[in-house]
Write an enzyme that holds these catalytic residues in place. Structure first.
Site, short mmCIF file in Angstrom:
data_model
loop_
_atom_site.label_atom_id
_atom_site.label_comp_id
_atom_site.label_asym_id
_atom_site.label_seq_id
_atom_site.Cartn_x
_atom_site.Cartn_y
_atom_site.Cartn_z
N ASP A 72 -37.75 4.53 -21.26
CA ASP A 72 -38.49 5.74 -20.90
C ASP A 72 -38.44 6.78 -22.03
OD1 ASP A 72 -39.25 4.71 -18.50
OD2 ASP A 72 -37.78 5.81 -17.30
N ALA A 82 -26.40 24.86 -10.36
CA ALA A 82 -25.19 25.63 -10.03
C ALA A 82 -25.47 27.11 -9.85
CB ALA A 82 -24.12 25.41 -11.11
#
Length: 264
Positions: free
Chosen positions: A45, A185
């Site tokens: 990829d 986060a």
């Protein structure tokens, strides 16, 4: 037909590239690295991402096909043992064109009058050069939230299986023109609050990020990492352009998801 081949650069991929180049020339196809009608990516990829960015200025004229020489890829659907079959298909068979959505990122600067535009096939991420990222997030011109945390990830449907998935984002079928915003986060407490869930936006929506306390950022565009200084805003939306894949046989998206994450 004009063709070009990009290789991962390892011995196996280079050998396949040279073999395919020779075979296709035997079928009177023309090698053209500047204006190819079809680009064959040999590797994984990451190799196809490189090919996409190399030819991003001619997406309406170039179709891509991938041969994977390592682990199963989401964009590479042929294996080395099938290259003779692939060569014959390219040379002799009309192929189906499958289009996938892309992300457009426009970075504007405080100095004004200047902007930088990028296209991403997988995703774009934004992080602070140092410290916590603090960004005003606007959707369709309306303030949505102030994000505080490590960073933000904007992904395409086909890129939703990459970094986005690792962040807890949804997997989206590439037939749905959309972008997805996922948090890295985030800080959530009694003082600071974000929605805390990935957001999926349709093609007619824009997502604007505006710095609150800093203006220098690490911005990724797929595999490219760039430092942008004096940033005023970063605008994301579904791009007008699409990537075109040459399909010579069925390559179901959900089968790729199954084979990659469940039982490959």
């Amino acid at each position: 037909m004009k063709f070009a081949i990009t290789s991962k650069g390892d011995a196996k991929s280079n050998a396949l590239m040279h073999k395919m180049k020779s075979y296709l020339k035997d079928f009177n196809m023309e090698w053209d690295e500047e204006e190819p009608e079809i680009v064959i990516s040999v590797g994984g990829d990451g190799t196809l991402l490189y090919a996409f960015h190399r030819y991003s200025s001619r997406l309406s004229k170039t179709a891509f096909v991938g041969v994977h020489t390592g682990h199963l890829g989401f964009y590479a659907d042929w294996v080395p043992d099938e290259i003779e079959k692939l060569v014959i298909a390219i040379a002799k068979t009309p192929y189906q064109i499958i289009e996938y959505p892309l992300i457009e990122a426009i970075i504007r600067y405080k100095s004004g009058g200047r902007e930088t535009r990028y296209l991403a096939l997988n995703e774009s991420t934004v992080k602070s050069v140092d410290g916590t990222l603090v960004m005003d997030v606007e959707i369709r011109g309306q303030h949505f939230e102030i994000f505080r945390g490590d960073g933000l990830c904007l992904s395409t449907p086909s890129g939703s299986t990459a970094y986005n998935k690792a962040l807890g984002g949804a997997i989206i079928h590439p037939s749905l023109p959309s972008i997805q915003l996922a948090e890295m986060a985030s800080i959530n407490n009694r003082v600071f609050r974000t929605v805390g869930s990935p957001l999926i936006m349709p093609a007619h929506h824009t997502c604007m990020l505006k710095p609150v306390n800093r203006s220098d950022f690490l911005i990724t565009i797929d595999h490219l990492t760039l430092v942008h200084k004096d940033v005023k805003s970063i605008q994301y939306r579904v791009a007008d352009e699409k990537i075109r894949f040459a399909r010579f046989r069925p390559f179901p998206f959900w089968k790729r998801v199954h084979d990659s994450f469940i039982d490959g």
